[in-house]
Design a protein around this motif. Structure first.
Motif, PDB file in Angstrom:
ATOM      1  N   LYS A   1      48.675  73.131  39.297  1.00  0.00           N
ATOM      2  CA  LYS A   1      49.209  71.794  39.540  1.00  0.00           C
ATOM      3  C   LYS A   1      48.216  70.670  39.289  1.00  0.00           C
ATOM      4  O   LYS A   1      48.581  69.501  39.345  1.00  0.00           O
ATOM      5  N   GLY A   2      46.967  70.980  39.059  1.00  0.00           N
ATOM      6  CA  GLY A   2      45.965  69.958  38.812  1.00  0.00           C
ATOM      7  C   GLY A   2      45.520  69.208  40.054  1.00  0.00           C
ATOM      8  O   GLY A   2      45.033  68.095  39.970  1.00  0.00           O
ATOM      9  N   GLU A   3      45.668  69.837  41.216  1.00  0.00           N
ATOM     10  CA  GLU A   3      45.258  69.184  42.452  1.00  0.00           C
ATOM     11  C   GLU A   3      43.749  69.290  42.646  1.00  0.00           C
ATOM     12  O   GLU A   3      43.108  70.194  42.118  1.00  0.00           O
ATOM     13  N   SER A   4      43.187  68.346  43.401  1.00  0.00           N
ATOM     14  CA  SER A   4      41.755  68.383  43.701  1.00  0.00           C
ATOM     15  C   SER A   4      41.427  69.641  44.496  1.00  0.00           C
ATOM     16  O   SER A   4      42.209  70.062  45.341  1.00  0.00           O
ATOM     17  N   ALA A   5      40.274  70.206  44.197  1.00  0.00           N
ATOM     18  CA  ALA A   5      39.838  71.423  44.879  1.00  0.00           C
ATOM     19  C   ALA A   5      38.342  71.314  45.159  1.00  0.00           C
ATOM     20  O   ALA A   5      37.620  70.641  44.417  1.00  0.00           O
ATOM     21  N   PRO A   6      37.857  71.969  46.211  1.00  0.00           N
ATOM     22  CA  PRO A   6      36.420  71.898  46.517  1.00  0.00           C
ATOM     23  C   PRO A   6      35.563  72.642  45.494  1.00  0.00           C
ATOM     24  O   PRO A   6      34.393  72.339  45.318  1.00  0.00           O
ATOM     25  N   TYR A   7      36.144  73.612  44.818  1.00  0.00           N
ATOM     26  CA  TYR A   7      35.435  74.353  43.775  1.00  0.00           C
ATOM     27  C   TYR A   7      36.454  74.903  42.786  1.00  0.00           C
ATOM     28  O   TYR A   7      37.631  75.052  43.108  1.00  0.00           O
ATOM     29  N   ILE A   8      35.991  75.170  41.582  1.00  0.00           N
ATOM     30  CA  ILE A   8      36.862  75.745  40.555  1.00  0.00           C
ATOM     31  C   ILE A   8      36.096  76.785  39.752  1.00  0.00           C
ATOM     32  O   ILE A   8      34.886  76.713  39.596  1.00  0.00           O
ATOM     33  N   LYS A   9      36.835  77.742  39.248  1.00  0.00           N
ATOM     34  CA  LYS A   9      36.295  78.725  38.313  1.00  0.00           C
ATOM     35  C   LYS A   9      36.311  78.085  36.931  1.00  0.00           C
ATOM     36  O   LYS A   9      37.307  77.472  36.541  1.00  0.00           O
ATOM     37  N   VAL A  10      35.209  78.171  36.199  1.00  0.00           N
ATOM     38  CA  VAL A  10      35.174  77.597  34.852  1.00  0.00           C
ATOM     39  C   VAL A  10      34.945  78.660  33.778  1.00  0.00           C
ATOM     40  O   VAL A  10      35.180  78.408  32.609  1.00  0.00           O
ATOM     41  N   GLN A  11      34.509  79.833  34.203  1.00  0.00           N
ATOM     42  CA  GLN A  11      34.252  80.907  33.243  1.00  0.00           C
ATOM     43  C   GLN A  11      35.572  81.383  32.650  1.00  0.00           C
ATOM     44  O   GLN A  11      36.552  81.592  33.370  1.00  0.00           O
ATOM     45  N   ASP A  12      35.604  81.526  31.346  1.00  0.00           N
ATOM     46  CA  ASP A  12      36.798  81.967  30.618  1.00  0.00           C
ATOM     47  C   ASP A  12      37.978  81.010  30.813  1.00  0.00           C
ATOM     48  O   ASP A  12      39.131  81.427  30.795  1.00  0.00           O
ATOM     49  N   CYS A  13      37.697  79.739  31.041  1.00  0.00           N
ATOM     50  CA  CYS A  13      38.744  78.721  31.200  1.00  0.00           C
ATOM     51  C   CYS A  13      38.485  77.588  30.209  1.00  0.00           C
ATOM     52  O   CYS A  13      37.356  77.345  29.818  1.00  0.00           O
ATOM     53  N   ASP A  14      39.540  76.915  29.836  1.00  0.00           N
ATOM     54  CA  ASP A  14      39.413  75.735  28.989  1.00  0.00           C
ATOM     55  C   ASP A  14      39.382  74.523  29.912  1.00  0.00           C
ATOM     56  O   ASP A  14      40.419  74.070  30.381  1.00  0.00           O
ATOM     57  N   ILE A  15      38.183  74.029  30.199  1.00  0.00           N
ATOM     58  CA  ILE A  15      37.989  72.951  31.165  1.00  0.00           C
ATOM     59  C   ILE A  15      37.873  71.609  30.444  1.00  0.00           C
ATOM     60  O   ILE A  15      37.054  71.454  29.543  1.00  0.00           O
ATOM     61  N   ALA A  16      38.683  70.657  30.854  1.00  0.00           N
ATOM     62  CA  ALA A  16      38.547  69.282  30.361  1.00  0.00           C
ATOM     63  C   ALA A  16      37.507  68.586  31.230  1.00  0.00           C
ATOM     64  O   ALA A  16      37.367  68.901  32.412  1.00  0.00           O
ATOM     65  N   THR A  17      36.776  67.664  30.646  1.00  0.00           N
ATOM     66  CA  THR A  17      35.775  66.925  31.413  1.00  0.00           C
ATOM     67  C   THR A  17      36.036  65.434  31.298  1.00  0.00           C
ATOM     68  O   THR A  17      36.591  64.968  30.317  1.00  0.00           O
ATOM     69  N   ASP A  18      35.624  64.735  32.325  1.00  0.00           N
ATOM     70  CA  ASP A  18      35.738  63.292  32.349  1.00  0.00           C
ATOM     71  C   ASP A  18      34.410  62.756  32.860  1.00  0.00           C
ATOM     72  O   ASP A  18      33.886  63.252  33.855  1.00  0.00           O
ATOM     73  N   PHE A  19      33.859  61.773  32.157  1.00  0.00           N
ATOM     74  CA  PHE A  19      32.598  61.161  32.575  1.00  0.00           C
ATOM     75  C   PHE A  19      32.873  59.945  33.443  1.00  0.00           C
ATOM     76  O   PHE A  19      33.711  59.116  33.113  1.00  0.00           O
ATOM     77  N   LEU A  20      32.144  59.822  34.504  1.00  0.00           N
ATOM     78  CA  LEU A  20      32.171  58.632  35.336  1.00  0.00           C
ATOM     79  C   LEU A  20      30.958  57.781  34.986  1.00  0.00           C
ATOM     80  O   LEU A  20      30.070  58.225  34.258  1.00  0.00           O
ATOM     81  N   THR A  21      30.891  56.590  35.521  1.00  0.00           N
ATOM     82  CA  THR A  21      29.730  55.721  35.315  1.00  0.00           C
ATOM     83  C   THR A  21      28.478  56.429  35.826  1.00  0.00           C
ATOM     84  O   THR A  21      28.504  57.039  36.890  1.00  0.00           O
ATOM     85  N   SER A  22      27.398  56.334  35.074  1.00  0.00           N
ATOM     86  CA  SER A  22      26.172  57.050  35.449  1.00  0.00           C
ATOM     87  C   SER A  22      25.583  56.501  36.747  1.00  0.00           C
ATOM     88  O   SER A  22      25.788  55.339  37.106  1.00  0.00           O
ATOM     89  N   ARG A  23      24.841  57.363  37.443  1.00  0.00           N
ATOM     90  CA  ARG A  23      24.150  56.938  38.668  1.00  0.00           C
ATOM     91  C   ARG A  23      23.182  55.803  38.356  1.00  0.00           C
ATOM     92  O   ARG A  23      23.064  54.855  39.119  1.00  0.00           O
TER      93      ARG A  23
END
Length: 105
Positions: free
Chosen positions: A62-84
């Motif tokens: 469902k694309g809900e927020s989660a405290p952790y996610i598995k990324v191995q063997d997954c197609d993960i999209a990334t989004d950049f936020l403003t840098s620190r």
């Protein structure tokens, strides 16, 4: 399984030094088995180390927020936020303007 990770770079250097930072980051994430919200990860590219804070993780199906996610063997999209680095610079400018305004009163 994860679907997306929002990452906050520590500096602007990553985006400036690499022509397609999104693709590089998504490829480099394959070195990780999972990501945890609130953690900091490192990426090495062209002999340089770049740091990112994991600001948010989205889980399948469902694309809900989660405290952790598995990324191995997954197609993960990334989004950049403003840098620190940029956020600290903006906060410093805001404090300076507030100080100048207080001194004028």
């Amino acid at each position: 399984a994860g679907t997306m990770a929002k990452l906050r770079p520590h500096s602007e250097a990553f985006a400036k030094a690499i022509s397609n930072p999104q693709a590089v980051l998504e490829t480099e994430l394959r070195h990780y088995s999972s990501l945890c919200k609130g953690s900091t990860i490192a990426m090495d590219y062209n002999g340089q180390r770049y740091w990112f804070d994991v600001a948010d993780c989205k889980a399948a199906p469902k694309g809900e927020s989660a405290p952790y996610i598995k990324v191995q063997d997954c197609d993960i999209a990334t989004d950049f936020l403003t840098s620190r680095e940029k956020m600290l610079e903006l906060a410093k400018k805001k404090r300076q303007r507030q100080l100048e305004k207080a001194l004028e009163e």
